[in-house]
Design an enzyme around this catalytic site. Sequence first.
Site, mmCIF file in Angstrom:
data_model
loop_
_atom_site.group_PDB
_atom_site.id
_atom_site.type_symbol
_atom_site.label_atom_id
_atom_site.label_comp_id
_atom_site.label_asym_id
_atom_site.label_seq_id
_atom_site.Cartn_x
_atom_site.Cartn_y
_atom_site.Cartn_z
ATOM 1 N N GLY A 175 0.783 -1.226 0.000
ATOM 2 C CA GLY A 175 0.000 0.000 0.000
ATOM 3 C C GLY A 175 0.816 1.278 0.000
ATOM 4 O O GLY A 175 0.353 2.317 0.468
ATOM 5 N N SER B 238 0.403 -4.901 -5.270
ATOM 6 C CA SER B 238 -0.706 -5.795 -5.655
ATOM 7 C C SER B 238 -0.511 -6.314 -7.080
ATOM 8 O O SER B 238 -0.796 -7.481 -7.366
ATOM 9 C CB SER B 238 -2.057 -5.083 -5.527
ATOM 10 O OG SER B 238 -2.183 -4.046 -6.478
ATOM 11 N N ASP C 249 0.224 -0.701 -13.789
ATOM 12 C CA ASP C 249 1.058 -1.400 -12.805
ATOM 13 C C ASP C 249 1.355 -2.825 -13.225
ATOM 14 O O ASP C 249 2.508 -3.282 -13.164
ATOM 15 C CB ASP C 249 0.376 -1.404 -11.438
ATOM 16 C CG ASP C 249 0.467 -0.052 -10.739
ATOM 17 O OD1 ASP C 249 0.826 0.929 -11.407
ATOM 18 O OD2 ASP C 249 0.176 0.016 -9.534
#
Length: 388
Positions: free
Chosen positions: A143, A149, A208
């Site tokens: 985070g 992620s 990402d």
Amino acid sequence: MEVRARAPGKIILAGEHAVVHGSAAVAAAIDLYTSSSLHLLPAGEGGGSGGGAVELDLLDSGLTFSWPCSHLRGALGECCKAEAPRPCTPDELATIAKLLEEHEIPEAKIWLSAGLSAFLYLYASILGCRTAKVVVSSDLPMGAGLGSSAAFCVSISGALLTAAGMVGAGGGSRGEGWELFEKDDLELVNRWAFQGEKIIHGKPSGIDNSISTFGSMIRFKKGDLTNLKSWNPVKMLITDTRVGRNTKALVAGVSERASRHPDVMSSVFHAVNSISEELSSIVELAAEDEIAITSKEEKLAELMEMNQGLLQCMGVSHASIETVLRTTLKYNLVSKLTGAGGGGCVLTLIPTLLSKLVLEKVTAELESHGFRCFKVEVGGPGLQVCRG
């Protein structure tokens, strides 16, 4: 059979926030990885009611989860062994949520639920409900805006697709035990990883997971991605302020400021676009001697400094970020936030000629504020797999 896969995190070198408003941005892979180890077991092993189980061990969280294969098959039969990447349906998400309810996830780690949901969907869709043990660990802080992620989804997808025989049949290129896949295989991994990212984030940009899969650097603008070739090593000190932030709220805040001051913010976004475009050109220049390398790094530092000033204009800086900026400036180093801002991580360009002693001093001073520092190389390889 055992498959190990690792996927890198990412940084935004220029253009965050403005990219939402049509400007270009530049992102790059970093040599901090999330690693997944998949060990396929005979059907009767691994626990469960005589039919084996799927076990997931999250080393960094100290948590282990296990689901009997028969249970998964009954609950997720419709998505088992999907022919091609596809979104997880609301009904499937609801079913997965019930599977997670069988485990008591500590309240402090309830944020793991989204990642667990992505894991179960990817596992059942790619590998079916075969008995296996999966172990995941990561160098990346969670985070903090470094693509943790996405790296999770890419490494899991890469391991699963390799075990299923769906990628890597051509052997790819090998080096030191790690295998680099061909473009078509990487594209398949990327499409699956994107489905996992959608479960975690709802409406991700796909940037990402693309960086984590393909590595290197990319320039992106209005959905178009262009690969960039960096001819000289670029090193950064990443400082994790350990200050959490609400990305959606920060993005909304920039949009609200743009609606209140449309002409001013339009100029800000245009300036950020120019920075991203110039930075893209500079990283692709080949500097062949010490003077040329220093000149190139000075230009990159100036662009980072200007970009940070514009991010402050957007209202996304934070007291912790300003502390990092002041600290590194004492050592004549340039820094900028990366990602959403409001805390999170800050990049500091490490010049090639910077002494090891100075780097140690600035790192120690930053860590004295309670921050966490990582020295990284920018623009390296994406997904890598090792089969045993």
